[in-house]
Design a protein around this motif. Structure first.
Motif: not given
Length: 161
Positions: A1-6, A13-22, A65-69
């Motif tokens: 099972m994947a680890k819960q990310v808090i 917002a930072a993770l979503e922005n990084e994903l969009e940039e990539l 990784d970002l999508e999984a997080m």
């Protein structure tokens, strides 16, 4: 099972922005590098092609990784956070005493999930030795933590959102 990310709202917002940039910028840049490298011909001795393919693999791995997080993310509702005890999302003012030297200093930390941790920016993980030790404590509490520099005593001066 994947680890819960808090995450905090800011961290999400930072993770979503990084994903969009990539996805929108980096992928295109690398595809262009690969296209240019292919135009050089013979791939067996084409270091530009190898480098571009390596960059592509790194970017695709980070996207995965970002999508999984993000899929396993739990966002802290900071409006519901109290200031009675320290928890993820708390900002804490601490008096830090080095037991070996007796020196003291004042520090301010924000307790965040491990994906948002940035100690230089005062953001420490709830999974770090200090973060873990501080969780659940209230103003006036003192907490001893063994760190590489020795035993440090953290006195909780203030807890805020």
């Amino acid at each position: 099972m994947a680890k819960q990310v808090i995450l905090t709202e800011e961290g999400l917002a930072a993770l979503e922005n990084e994903l969009e940039e990539l996805k929108s910028v980096k992928r295109k840049e690398i595809a262009e590098k690969i296209k240019v490298a292919l135009s050089f011909g013979d791939l067996s001795e084409n270091s530009e092609y190898d480098e571009a393919k390596n960059d592509q693999a790194i970017v695709e791995a980070r996207i995965a990784d970002l999508e999984a997080m993000l899929k396993n993310a739990t966002v802290i509702d900071e409006s519901e956070l109290g200031t009675d005890t320290i928890h993820i999302g708390s900002k804490v003012d601490l008096k830090v005493t080095n037991q070996a030297t007796g020196s003291t200093m004042q520090k301010e930390y924000r307790i965040v999930g491990s994906n948002e941790a940035n100690p230089r920016a005062g953001r420490i993980s709830d999974e770090s030795a200090i973060g873990k030790a501080l969780l659940g404590h209230a103003v006036g509490d003192t907490v001893e933590v063994e760190v590489p520099a020795g035993v440090m005593v953290y006195e909780v001066l203030e807890i805020s959102k």
